[in-house]
Design a protein around this motif. Sequence first.
Motif, PDB file in Angstrom:
ATOM      1  N   ALA A  73      -0.466  29.647   2.637  1.00 35.50           N
ATOM      2  CA  ALA A  73      -1.257  29.820   1.425  1.00 35.50           C
ATOM      3  C   ALA A  73      -2.272  28.704   1.205  1.00 35.50           C
ATOM      4  N   SER A  74      -2.497  27.855   2.191  1.00 41.26           N
ATOM      5  CA  SER A  74      -3.426  26.728   2.037  1.00 41.26           C
ATOM      6  C   SER A  74      -4.816  27.177   1.605  1.00 41.26           C
ATOM      7  N   SER A  75      -5.336  28.191   2.233  1.00 41.74           N
ATOM      8  CA  SER A  75      -6.701  28.641   1.905  1.00 41.74           C
ATOM      9  C   SER A  75      -6.777  29.274   0.518  1.00 41.74           C
ATOM     10  N   ASP A  76      -5.653  29.709  -0.022  1.00 43.30           N
ATOM     11  CA  ASP A  76      -5.640  30.321  -1.355  1.00 43.30           C
ATOM     12  C   ASP A  76      -5.961  29.312  -2.454  1.00 43.30           C
ATOM     13  N   MET A  77      -5.749  28.054  -2.189  1.00 42.09           N
ATOM     14  CA  MET A  77      -5.971  27.038  -3.216  1.00 42.09           C
ATOM     15  C   MET A  77      -7.430  26.998  -3.661  1.00 42.09           C
ATOM     16  N   ARG A  78      -8.335  27.384  -2.790  1.00 43.36           N
ATOM     17  CA  ARG A  78      -9.763  27.331  -3.148  1.00 43.36           C
ATOM     18  C   ARG A  78     -10.127  28.307  -4.257  1.00 43.36           C
ATOM     19  N   PHE A  79      -9.293  29.312  -4.487  1.00 42.62           N
ATOM     20  CA  PHE A  79      -9.569  30.306  -5.514  1.00 42.62           C
ATOM     21  C   PHE A  79      -9.033  29.900  -6.881  1.00 42.62           C
ATOM     22  N   HIS A  80      -8.344  28.790  -6.965  1.00 38.18           N
ATOM     23  CA  HIS A  80      -7.696  28.383  -8.202  1.00 38.18           C
ATOM     24  C   HIS A  80      -8.545  27.412  -9.012  1.00 38.18           C
ATOM     25  N   LYS A  87      -9.176  24.231 -11.782  1.00 37.13           N
ATOM     26  CA  LYS A  87      -8.630  22.874 -11.840  1.00 37.13           C
ATOM     27  C   LYS A  87      -7.264  22.862 -12.508  1.00 37.13           C
ATOM     28  N   GLY A  88      -7.142  23.607 -13.591  1.00 38.69           N
ATOM     29  CA  GLY A  88      -5.881  23.662 -14.327  1.00 38.69           C
ATOM     30  C   GLY A  88      -4.749  24.219 -13.492  1.00 38.69           C
ATOM     31  N   LEU A 105      -0.961  22.660 -11.520  1.00 41.74           N
ATOM     32  CA  LEU A 105       0.377  23.252 -11.453  1.00 41.74           C
ATOM     33  C   LEU A 105       0.965  23.143 -10.055  1.00 41.74           C
ATOM     34  N   TRP A 106       0.118  23.204  -9.042  1.00 43.34           N
ATOM     35  CA  TRP A 106       0.592  23.083  -7.668  1.00 43.34           C
ATOM     36  C   TRP A 106       1.226  21.725  -7.446  1.00 43.34           C
ATOM     37  N   ASN A 107       0.726  20.723  -8.129  1.00 42.39           N
ATOM     38  CA  ASN A 107       1.285  19.377  -7.962  1.00 42.39           C
ATOM     39  C   ASN A 107       2.527  19.216  -8.777  1.00 42.39           C
TER      40      ASN A 107
END
Length: 82
Positions: free
Chosen positions: A66-73, A75-76, A80-82
């Motif tokens: 799911a690494s590439s999915d992070m670009r769609f998220h 800042k807020g 949450l990922w952290n």
Amino acid sequence: MGNIIKKGQDKKVYYSRSEIAKHNTPESLWIVANEKVYDITQFYRRQTHPGGMDSLLSRSGGAIDASSDMRFHSKGSKKLWN
């Protein structure tokens, strides 16, 4: 690929791909992104993901990185990922 990291409170814990693969159900849902393991079981149960629950399930157990999915998220949501 080697073991993946799941961050603990103040230490690193390593999981094999076969261990991660066991967590692909709504009762225990893990995803892999940026070589880290995220237990998203509670998030999944809230049924609030804008991309739908199928997008989470399809990535569970490390089936899809799911690494590439992070670009769609936003800042807020990245916080949450952290």
